[in-house]
Design a protein around this motif. Structure first.
Motif, short mmCIF file in Angstrom:
data_model
loop_
_atom_site.label_atom_id
_atom_site.label_comp_id
_atom_site.label_asym_id
_atom_site.label_seq_id
_atom_site.Cartn_x
_atom_site.Cartn_y
_atom_site.Cartn_z
N GLY A 1 0.81 -1.20 0.00
CA GLY A 1 0.00 0.00 0.00
C GLY A 1 0.85 1.26 0.00
N GLY A 2 1.92 1.28 -0.82
CA GLY A 2 2.86 2.40 -0.85
C GLY A 2 2.29 3.61 -1.55
N PRO A 3 3.13 4.64 -1.79
CA PRO A 3 2.65 5.88 -2.42
C PRO A 3 2.22 5.66 -3.86
CG PRO A 3 5.04 5.91 -2.19
CD PRO A 3 4.56 4.72 -1.43
N GLN A 4 1.20 6.40 -4.29
CA GLN A 4 0.72 6.32 -5.66
C GLN A 4 1.53 7.26 -6.55
OE1 GLN A 4 -3.50 6.38 -6.30
NE2 GLN A 4 -3.93 5.97 -4.15
N THR A 5 1.71 6.84 -7.79
CA THR A 5 2.49 7.62 -8.76
C THR A 5 1.58 8.68 -9.39
OG1 THR A 5 3.88 5.71 -9.22
CG2 THR A 5 3.92 7.51 -10.81
N ILE A 6 2.05 9.93 -9.39
CA ILE A 6 1.26 11.03 -9.95
C ILE A 6 2.17 11.96 -10.76
CG2 ILE A 6 -0.51 11.00 -8.18
CD1 ILE A 6 1.87 13.78 -7.86
N THR A 7 1.54 12.84 -11.51
CA THR A 7 2.23 13.94 -12.20
C THR A 7 1.60 15.23 -11.71
OG1 THR A 7 2.61 12.58 -14.16
CG2 THR A 7 2.80 14.97 -14.43
N ASN B 1 4.42 14.99 0.91
CA ASN B 1 3.92 14.19 -0.22
C ASN B 1 2.58 13.54 0.09
OD1 ASN B 1 5.99 14.78 -2.02
ND2 ASN B 1 7.25 13.08 -1.30
N LYS B 2 1.76 14.24 0.85
CA LYS B 2 0.40 13.80 1.10
C LYS B 2 -0.57 14.79 0.43
CE LYS B 2 1.22 11.34 5.45
NZ LYS B 2 0.85 11.24 6.87
N VAL B 3 -1.69 14.27 -0.06
CA VAL B 3 -2.61 15.12 -0.81
C VAL B 3 -3.78 15.52 0.08
CG1 VAL B 3 -2.02 14.08 -3.01
CG2 VAL B 3 -3.91 13.15 -1.70
N SER B 4 -4.31 16.71 -0.24
CA SER B 4 -5.53 17.19 0.38
C SER B 4 -6.42 17.78 -0.71
CB SER B 4 -5.22 18.26 1.44
OG SER B 4 -4.55 19.36 0.85
N ALA B 5 -7.72 17.65 -0.55
CA ALA B 5 -8.68 18.13 -1.55
C ALA B 5 -9.10 19.56 -1.22
CB ALA B 5 -9.89 17.22 -1.60
N LYS B 6 -8.96 20.46 -2.20
CA LYS B 6 -9.36 21.85 -2.01
C LYS B 6 -10.43 22.21 -3.03
CE LYS B 6 -5.20 23.87 0.02
NZ LYS B 6 -4.21 24.98 -0.07
N GLY C 1 -5.22 12.66 2.22
CA GLY C 1 -4.27 11.99 3.09
C GLY C 1 -3.45 10.92 2.39
N SER C 2 -3.74 10.62 1.12
CA SER C 2 -2.98 9.60 0.39
C SER C 2 -1.53 10.04 0.18
CB SER C 2 -3.63 9.31 -0.96
OG SER C 2 -4.94 8.83 -0.80
N LYS C 3 -0.63 9.07 0.24
CA LYS C 3 0.78 9.31 -0.01
C LYS C 3 1.03 9.20 -1.51
CE LYS C 3 4.90 9.67 2.19
NZ LYS C 3 5.22 10.59 3.28
N VAL C 4 1.80 10.12 -2.08
CA VAL C 4 2.03 10.12 -3.52
C VAL C 4 3.52 10.23 -3.81
CG1 VAL C 4 -0.21 11.14 -4.08
CG2 VAL C 4 1.73 12.63 -3.64
N ARG C 5 3.86 9.89 -5.04
CA ARG C 5 5.23 9.99 -5.52
C ARG C 5 5.20 10.51 -6.95
NH1 ARG C 5 8.75 4.61 -5.55
NH2 ARG C 5 6.93 3.97 -6.77
N GLU C 6 6.11 11.43 -7.27
CA GLU C 6 6.14 12.05 -8.60
C GLU C 6 6.60 11.03 -9.63
OE1 GLU C 6 5.35 15.10 -11.16
OE2 GLU C 6 5.08 15.13 -8.99
N ALA C 7 5.94 11.01 -10.78
CA ALA C 7 6.28 10.05 -11.84
C ALA C 7 7.68 10.27 -12.37
CB ALA C 7 5.27 10.15 -12.98
#
Length: 438
Positions: free
Chosen positions: A84-90, A371-376, A410-416
Motif C-alpha cells: 500500500g505504498g505511495p501512488q504515482t502522480i504527475t 507528499n500527502k494530498v488534500s482536496a481543495k 491523506g494519500s501518499k504520492v510519488r512524482e512520476a
C-alpha cells in the motif's frame, strides 16, 4: 431456559472431546518424529560436508530457482503495491501570471466601403474610362454619358444669367440718377438671382453626365458599354435578345479592399468580458484566418460593437478592421476570429484535466511537503484550450494533474519523474555485473 442450558452443556462436552483427541494425535506424531530428530543430532560437520558435495548440483539448482522466484515476485508485485505504498502522480506548481481572455468566433470578411455606381439621369453611355477589376481613386472619371443636350442647356442658361447680371448693374446706375424706381432695381436683382440659380442647376445636371468614383477601391465587372441606355433608377434596365445580352444591375460596383473589415458575433455570455476590455485603454486586437489557410494570420483592431443584442441568436455583432495591402482578402470570405478581449492580472492557471468534478463541486488535489494530498474546492472563472483559471488555491501550491483517479485526502504520492529516474538508473548496475561475469 432448561433446553438452552442442556445445549450449552453438550457443546462444552464436545469441545473437551476434540481437545483430548488433538493432544493424543500430537503425542503420537512426536513419538514417530523423535527417532529422526535423534539422527539429526548425531550429524557432524564431516557428514554434512559429504552430503553437500554429493548433492551440490541439486542444492545449487534449488537456490537458483528460489532466487529467480523471489526476483520475479518483486518485479510483478512491487513493494509499493504489496504494502500500500505511495501512488504515482504527475503534478505542476501553480504560479501567478497574466492570462489573456480569448474569445473565438466565426465571421465574414466585409468591405470597409462598397458603392454601386448608378446613373442620376436617363442618358446614353458615351465612353467607359475603366476596365474590369481596375484600381480607381476617389474622383476618377468612370463613365461619360452623352452630354450634348445638357451642355447646350447649360450654356443657354449661363448666357441668360450673365445678361441678367448686366441688367441688374445697369439698373443700379439708373437708380442713382433717378431714372428708375427702387422697385425696378429690386425686380432686376431678383431676375439676376433666378437666372444664376437656373445656370447652377444646369451645371449640376451637366455634371451628372460625368460619373466619378466616390471612394478609393477596386472596380468589379462593368455591366454597361458605349451606347448602352441607362435610366435614372435603382437599376440599369437592360434586355436580352439575339444580338446582345445585358444584365439588370448597377453600372459597376466599387469595393474598398484596403483596409478591410471582418464582422463576427460574440455570444451573450461573453459580452461583459468584451465590454470590460473595450472600456480599458488598450485596444481590442483580433487575429483572423480565412478558409483553410492557417499560415497567413491577419491582425486588426475592433472599432465597433453593435448597440443591441440580436435576440434570435443571443449574440452581439462586432466589427474589426485590418490592413490588406496585398489585396488577398475579399468580401464574403469565411473567417475564423480570435479576439483578445481582456487580461486577467496575476491569475492562477492550472491544466483543465487536473480539476476533479465531485458531487460537492469542483476540487483540486494539492500535495503538501510530506507528499500527502488534500482536496481543495475551487471555482473556475475562465477556461480556454485546456487551461482553467481558478480561485481557492494559493500561488506555489503543487497540484496533481495525472494519477488522481484513486486518490483520497491523506494519500501518499510519488512524482512520476522520480520513479522514471530510478527505473532508468536501476538497469545500469545489472548490465555491468552481467558483462563482468561473462
Amino acid at each position: 431456559m432448561s433446553k438452552i442450558e442442556s445445549s450449552l452443556d453438550q457443546l462444552v462436552a464436545k469441545l473437551g472431546q476434540l481437545k483430548n483427541v488433538g493432544k493424543a494425535r500430537l503425542c503420537a506424531l512426536w513419538q514417530k518424529a523423535s527417532p529422526q530428530v535423534g539422527k539429526l543430532k548425531q550429524l557432524d560437520f564431516a557428514t554434512v560436508k559429504a552430503i553437500a558435495i554429493q548433492y551440490k548440483w541439486r542444492i545449487l539448482l534449488v537456490i537458483i530457482i528460489l532466487y529467480a522466484g523471489s526476483k520475479a515476485y518483486d518485479y510483478f508485485f512491487p513493494a509499493s503495491t504489496k504494502g500500500g505504498g505511495p501512488q504515482t502522480i504527475t503534478s505542476v506548481v501553480v504560479e501567478k501570471k497574466d492570462i489573456p481572455l480569448i474569445i473565438e468566433a466565426t465571421g465574414t470578411i466585409v468591405s470597409s466601403n462598397i458603392v454601386d455606381i448608378r446613373p442620376m439621369v436617363t442618358n446614353t453611355v458615351a465612353k467607359v474610362h475603366i476596365k474590369d477589376g481596375d484600381e480607381v481613386k476617389e474622383g476618377q472619371i468612370l463613365f461619360t454619358l452623352d452630354d450634348r443636350n445638357d451642355k447646350a442647356n447649360y450654356e443657354k442658361l449661363r448666357a441668360l444669367a450673365d445678361d441678367a447680371q448686366k441688367q441688374y448693374l445697369r439698373a443700379k446706375e439708373l437708380v442713382d440718377k433717378n431714372f428708375i424706381s427702387k422697385a425696378g432695381l429690386e425686380t432686376s436683382l431678383a431676375n439676376a438671382k433666378s437666372a444664376q440659380a437656373a445656370a447652377k442647376s444646369a451645371e449640376v445636371q451637366l455634371s451628372f453626365d460625368s460619373i466619378r468614383s466616390p471612394i478609393n477601391g477596386r472596380a468589379g465587372i462593368i455591366n454597361v458599354f458605349p451606347g448602352s441606355l441607362v435610366q435614372a433608377s435603382n437599376a440599369v434596365v437592360s434586355t436580352t435578345n439575339a444580338a446582345s445580352t445585358s444584365t439588370t444591375s448597377s453600372m459597376v460596383t466599387i469595393t474598398q479592399l484596403d483596409p478591410i473589415n471582418v464582422q463576427f458575433v460574440v455570444p451573450e455570455k461573453d459580452i461583459p468580458i468584451l465590454l470590460e476590455g473595450k472600456q480599458a485603454d488598450k485596444p481590442l486586437t483580433v487575429q483572423v484566418t480565412v478558409g483553410g489557410d492557417n499560415k497567413n494570420v491577419y491582425e486588426g483592431q475592433v472599432f465597433v460593437v453593435d448597440n443591441q443584442v440580436d435576440p434570435s441568436i443571443a449574440a452581439v455583432r462586432v466589427r474589426a478592421q485590418m490592413a490588406n495591402p496585398k489585396m488577398t482578402l475579399l468580401p464574403g470570405q469565411f473567417a475564423r476570429v480570435t479576439l483578445n478581449a481582456n487580461t486577467i492580472k496575476d491569475g492562477l492557471a492550472v491544466p483543465s484535466e487536473a480539476i476533479v468534478i465531485s458531487p460537492k463541486g469542483r476540487l483540486l488535489y494539492v500535495v503538501d511537503k510530506d507528499n500527502k494530498v488534500s482536496a481543495k474546492p475551487v471555482k473556475v472563472t475562465y477556461e480556454y484550450q485546456g487551461t482553467s483559471v481558478v480561485t481557492g488555491i494559493e500561488s506555489g501550491d503543487r497540484v496533481v494533474v495525472e494519477g488522481k483517479q484513486n486518490l483520497r485526502p491523506g494519500s501518499k504520492v510519488r512524482e512520476a519523474k522520480e520513479l522514471k529516474a530510478k527505473t532508468a538508473e536501476s538497469p545500469a548496475p545489472s548490465t555491468a555485473n552481467t558483462s563482468e561475469k561473462k
